[in-house]
Scaffold this motif. Sequence first.
Motif, PDB file in Angstrom:
ATOM      1  N   MET A  41       0.839  -1.187   0.000  1.00  0.00           N
ATOM      2  CA  MET A  41       0.000   0.000   0.000  1.00  0.00           C
ATOM      3  C   MET A  41       0.881   1.246   0.000  1.00  0.00           C
ATOM      4  O   MET A  41       1.862   1.317   0.721  1.00  0.00           O
ATOM      5  CB  MET A  41      -0.863   0.007   1.259  1.00  0.00           C
ATOM      6  N   THR A  42       0.468   2.213  -0.759  1.00  0.00           N
ATOM      7  CA  THR A  42       1.230   3.453  -0.793  1.00  0.00           C
ATOM      8  C   THR A  42       0.897   4.305   0.436  1.00  0.00           C
ATOM      9  O   THR A  42      -0.154   4.127   1.055  1.00  0.00           O
ATOM     10  CB  THR A  42       0.903   4.258  -2.069  1.00  0.00           C
ATOM     11  N   ILE A  89      -0.021   7.346   0.621  1.00  0.00           N
ATOM     12  CA  ILE A  89      -1.214   8.182   0.417  1.00  0.00           C
ATOM     13  C   ILE A  89      -2.477   7.361   0.625  1.00  0.00           C
ATOM     14  O   ILE A  89      -3.423   7.813   1.277  1.00  0.00           O
ATOM     15  CB  ILE A  89      -1.178   8.825  -0.977  1.00  0.00           C
ATOM     16  N   ALA A  90      -2.493   6.145   0.093  1.00  0.00           N
ATOM     17  CA  ALA A  90      -3.655   5.281   0.273  1.00  0.00           C
ATOM     18  C   ALA A  90      -3.838   4.924   1.741  1.00  0.00           C
ATOM     19  O   ALA A  90      -4.967   4.853   2.239  1.00  0.00           O
ATOM     20  CB  ALA A  90      -3.503   4.021  -0.570  1.00  0.00           C
ATOM     21  N   VAL A  95      -5.354   7.962   3.465  1.00  0.00           N
ATOM     22  CA  VAL A  95      -6.765   8.096   3.124  1.00  0.00           C
ATOM     23  C   VAL A  95      -7.590   7.065   3.883  1.00  0.00           C
ATOM     24  O   VAL A  95      -8.678   7.367   4.402  1.00  0.00           O
ATOM     25  CB  VAL A  95      -6.974   7.974   1.600  1.00  0.00           C
ATOM     26  N   ALA A  96      -7.078   5.840   3.991  1.00  0.00           N
ATOM     27  CA  ALA A  96      -7.790   4.793   4.716  1.00  0.00           C
ATOM     28  C   ALA A  96      -7.902   5.139   6.201  1.00  0.00           C
ATOM     29  O   ALA A  96      -8.958   4.943   6.809  1.00  0.00           O
ATOM     30  CB  ALA A  96      -7.082   3.452   4.534  1.00  0.00           C
TER      31      ALA A  96
END
Length: 83
Positions: A1-2, A4-5, A8-9
């Motif tokens: 997972m990046t 940024i992701a 956001v999560a």
Amino acid sequence: MTPIALAVACLLAVTLYYAALCVGSPFGTCRKCNGFGFATTTDRKGRPKRGKNCRRCKGRGKRVRVGRWIYNRGSRIYRAGTH
């Protein structure tokens, strides 16, 4: 997972948790009086005594949460616009 992701999560999880908190418990303790409903003062001997009622919560010790206040305002505007 990046990263940024992941951010956001995490933000989505916090938002959903706060929304559930506002639905389940729309009132939180007053931050000014810590839920007592009044300010604590001391008498001449240094013993705590009850002070004046809290102006922010009007002596109740509870306040409407910000998220619930926003929801109430939005639903009130929606109802006023559809009738």
